[in-house]
Design a protein around this motif. Structure first.
Motif, PDB file in Angstrom:
ATOM      1  N   UNK A 225     -73.752  40.940 -35.200  1.00  0.00           N
ATOM      2  CA  UNK A 225     -73.212  41.583 -36.391  1.00  0.00           C
ATOM      3  C   UNK A 225     -73.656  43.036 -36.370  1.00  0.00           C
ATOM      4  N   UNK A 226     -72.679  43.944 -36.403  1.00  0.00           N
ATOM      5  CA  UNK A 226     -73.033  45.357 -36.310  1.00  0.00           C
ATOM      6  C   UNK A 226     -72.404  46.165 -37.432  1.00  0.00           C
ATOM      7  N   UNK A 227     -72.965  47.333 -37.652  1.00  0.00           N
ATOM      8  CA  UNK A 227     -72.439  48.279 -38.623  1.00  0.00           C
ATOM      9  C   UNK A 227     -72.674  49.680 -38.103  1.00  0.00           C
TER      10      UNK A 227
ATOM     11  N   UNK B 203     -76.404  51.629 -47.314  1.00  0.00           N
ATOM     12  CA  UNK B 203     -76.634  52.651 -46.304  1.00  0.00           C
ATOM     13  C   UNK B 203     -75.798  52.428 -45.050  1.00  0.00           C
ATOM     14  N   UNK B 204     -74.925  51.404 -45.057  1.00  0.00           N
ATOM     15  CA  UNK B 204     -73.980  51.195 -43.966  1.00  0.00           C
ATOM     16  C   UNK B 204     -72.716  52.000 -44.237  1.00  0.00           C
ATOM     17  N   UNK B 205     -72.158  52.613 -43.210  1.00  0.00           N
ATOM     18  CA  UNK B 205     -70.910  53.342 -43.379  1.00  0.00           C
ATOM     19  C   UNK B 205     -69.822  52.391 -43.856  1.00  0.00           C
ATOM     20  N   UNK B 206     -69.222  52.698 -44.990  1.00  0.00           N
ATOM     21  CA  UNK B 206     -68.186  51.840 -45.543  1.00  0.00           C
ATOM     22  C   UNK B 206     -68.702  50.570 -46.153  1.00  0.00           C
ATOM     23  N   UNK B 207     -70.013  50.363 -46.151  1.00  0.00           N
ATOM     24  CA  UNK B 207     -70.640  49.139 -46.680  1.00  0.00           C
ATOM     25  C   UNK B 207     -70.112  47.899 -45.958  1.00  0.00           C
ATOM     26  N   UNK B 208     -69.676  48.076 -44.699  1.00  0.00           N
ATOM     27  CA  UNK B 208     -69.037  46.972 -43.969  1.00  0.00           C
ATOM     28  C   UNK B 208     -69.858  46.533 -42.771  1.00  0.00           C
ATOM     29  N   UNK B 209     -69.657  45.276 -42.399  1.00  0.00           N
ATOM     30  CA  UNK B 209     -70.176  44.743 -41.147  1.00  0.00           C
ATOM     31  C   UNK B 209     -68.993  44.292 -40.297  1.00  0.00           C
TER      32      UNK B 209
ATOM     33  N   UNK C  61     -71.833  37.229 -46.629  1.00  0.00           N
ATOM     34  CA  UNK C  61     -70.535  37.895 -46.559  1.00  0.00           C
ATOM     35  C   UNK C  61     -69.421  36.855 -46.476  1.00  0.00           C
ATOM     36  N   UNK C  62     -68.198  37.337 -46.566  1.00  0.00           N
ATOM     37  CA  UNK C  62     -67.024  36.473 -46.478  1.00  0.00           C
ATOM     38  C   UNK C  62     -66.147  36.873 -45.297  1.00  0.00           C
ATOM     39  N   UNK C  63     -66.760  37.296 -44.200  1.00  0.00           N
ATOM     40  CA  UNK C  63     -66.000  37.518 -42.976  1.00  0.00           C
ATOM     41  C   UNK C  63     -65.472  36.176 -42.482  1.00  0.00           C
ATOM     42  N   UNK C  64     -64.183  36.091 -42.211  1.00  0.00           N
ATOM     43  CA  UNK C  64     -63.601  34.843 -41.722  1.00  0.00           C
ATOM     44  C   UNK C  64     -64.191  34.484 -40.371  1.00  0.00           C
ATOM     45  N   UNK C  65     -64.599  33.227 -40.222  1.00  0.00           N
ATOM     46  CA  UNK C  65     -65.210  32.780 -38.966  1.00  0.00           C
ATOM     47  C   UNK C  65     -65.094  31.276 -38.850  1.00  0.00           C
ATOM     48  N   UNK C  66     -65.088  30.793 -37.632  1.00  0.00           N
ATOM     49  CA  UNK C  66     -65.053  29.373 -37.343  1.00  0.00           C
ATOM     50  C   UNK C  66     -66.163  29.045 -36.350  1.00  0.00           C
TER      51      UNK C  66
ATOM     52  N   UNK D 179     -63.466  40.598 -36.449  1.00  0.00           N
ATOM     53  CA  UNK D 179     -63.285  40.652 -37.891  1.00  0.00           C
ATOM     54  C   UNK D 179     -64.264  41.642 -38.512  1.00  0.00           C
ATOM     55  N   UNK D 180     -63.952  42.093 -39.759  1.00  0.00           N
ATOM     56  CA  UNK D 180     -64.854  42.968 -40.503  1.00  0.00           C
ATOM     57  C   UNK D 180     -64.702  42.645 -41.978  1.00  0.00           C
ATOM     58  N   UNK D 181     -65.735  42.951 -42.768  1.00  0.00           N
ATOM     59  CA  UNK D 181     -65.696  42.676 -44.193  1.00  0.00           C
ATOM     60  C   UNK D 181     -66.876  43.369 -44.869  1.00  0.00           C
ATOM     61  N   UNK D 182     -66.854  43.512 -46.201  1.00  0.00           N
ATOM     62  CA  UNK D 182     -68.003  44.084 -46.916  1.00  0.00           C
ATOM     63  C   UNK D 182     -69.128  43.070 -47.070  1.00  0.00           C
ATOM     64  N   UNK D 183     -70.331  43.552 -47.244  1.00  0.00           N
ATOM     65  CA  UNK D 183     -71.475  42.693 -47.545  1.00  0.00           C
ATOM     66  C   UNK D 183     -71.389  42.285 -49.012  1.00  0.00           C
ATOM     67  N   UNK D 184     -71.523  40.985 -49.289  1.00  0.00           N
ATOM     68  CA  UNK D 184     -71.424  40.473 -50.658  1.00  0.00           C
ATOM     69  C   UNK D 184     -72.783  40.350 -51.341  1.00  0.00           C
ATOM     70  N   UNK D 185     -73.799  39.945 -50.568  1.00  0.00           N
ATOM     71  CA  UNK D 185     -75.127  39.682 -51.128  1.00  0.00           C
ATOM     72  C   UNK D 185     -76.143  39.818 -50.013  1.00  0.00           C
TER      73      UNK D 185
END
Length: 375
Positions: free
Chosen positions: A312-314, A263-269, A299-304, A285-291
């Motif tokens: 985290x928004x959508x 239900x997120x636009x683009x299934x992204x966060x 998710x696999x959004x790159x982060x350190x 950064x942005x990426x799709x939700x994996x689980x």
């Protein structure tokens, strides 16, 4: 560089083509009834801030949201501590209103629909950057002071936070408390607002870092679910709210109960933070939700380290405005190894804002439970 900025603007300023045609139904938000706060002993402020936060979770941990659909258990975890600027603290217990049948049937006790199955990773290496680094440095007046980047703030303990009201900042609990005691930096906690490097009329160059204006924190609130349990359990409650001494003048981002990722636009966060490997820079950064689980977004959004506490928004459908709006649906926590059916998978993880957490945070912000009956 210009191509990266163009790609960034494309994803930020225009709605993706894969928007859902059906809008999610309104979510029932329960009511929390707080009791009179109980004074506690002063904190020792003996803990050290752990920016590189990693946990492990198995199948039992992953499905815990279904197993703990008891009002008494959740009421205990939704109790909260308040730390004041003078070092004093209190404990506030709460009750969850509603009968058991209504409680067990509500969406906040149900696990979201599972996402596509992820192939196992055979080499057990902690990863916070997945493949090519997909992060963008946010530079220049046109970006740093513009929404939504202007809602990201620094936390003096080394983390990130997000503005959620004119006087409140949401961040990760582990940035101020290690589960046993408050960190040393929480004694005089401050929030940093970015200012462009040409604020005094100097010429902007790519090498200049943004300036920071620091503001003192009046009080800090942390859920008991974070304080009372081991890390594997309390990561579900890795969030804290900071109240500033004085209101700020920047736009803030509204909170929302986290919808199913479908239900997120683009299934992204999306999220912006102050990653430690890019000192002084705001990184988006942005990426799709994996689980998804009942309490976490994988998710696999790159982060350190340093990005912990980022909002985290959508793009969430707003029924009152009848349009898609950016809203905070979670808080970036850290990294987790998820072991299910003998397979080990590694993810970056955000704490999802459930209806109960929304009710709690809303009460922290407004101080009146009647203002938090619905989003």
């Amino acid at each position: 560089m210009m191509s990266q900025i163009s790609l960034l603007l494309t994803h930020l300023l225009f709605l993706p083509l894969t928007l859902c045609l059906l809008h999610p139904p309104p979510v029932h938000v329960p009511t929390l009834v707080p009791h009179v706060p109980t004074p506690l002993l002063r904190s020792h402020f003996s803990a050290h801030t752990q920016l590189d936060f990693t946990t492990h979770c198995n199948s039992s941990c992953f499905h815990r949201g279904k197993q703990e659909a008891q009002k008494e258990q959740l009421s205990e975890k939704l109790a909260f501590e308040t730390l004041y600027a003078d070092g004093s603290r209190t404990l506030t217990t709460v009750d969850v209103e509603g009968d058991d049948e209504e409680f067990e049937g509500n969406p906040f006790t149900q696990t979201p629909r599972p996402r596509a199955r992820v192939k196992p990773r055979h080499k057990r290496v902690r990863r916070q950057i997945y493949g090519a680094d997909g992060r963008f440095n946010i530079q220049g007046d046109n970006f740093l002071l513009d929404y939504p980047f202007s809602t990201a703030v620094r936390i003096s303990t080394g983390c990130t936070g997000v503005l959620v009201s004119q006087q409140h900042v949401l961040t990760a609990a582990h940035c101020v408390h290690d589960g046993k005691d408050y960190v040393k930096g929480a004694r005089k906690l401050r929030v940093g607002f970015l200012l462009p490097p040409n604020i005094n009329g100097s010429k902007v160059t790519s090498s200049k870092r943004p300036l920071v204006r620091w503001a003192r924190v009046k009080r800090t609130r942390v859920p008991k679910g974070w304080i009372q349990g081991p890390q594997e359990v309390s990561m579900d409650f890795d969030y804290a709210l900071l109240e500033l001494r004085w209101p700020h003048r920047r736009p803030f981002m509204r909170l929302s109960v986290a919808p199913d990722s479908d239900d997120l636009a683009g299934h992204r966060i999306h999220f912006s933070g102050f990653d430690s490997d890019r000192s002084g820079q705001l990184v988006y950064r942005f990426c799709p939700v994996e689980q998804e689980s009942s309490d976490l977004i994988y998710q696999h959004c790159d982060a350190r380290p340093g990005a912990s506490g980022s909002g985290v928004y959508g793009r969430v459908w707003d029924n009152s405005l009848e349009r898609w709006e950016r809203k905070v649906i979670g808080i970036f926590s850290g990294h987790q190894w998820l072991e299910i059916n003998g397979e080990s998978r590694d993810y970056n993880v955000a704490v999802r804002i459930t209806p109960l957490k929304f009710a709690q945070i809303c009460y922290w912000v407004h101080g009146n439970r009647l203002d938090c009956a619905q989003d």
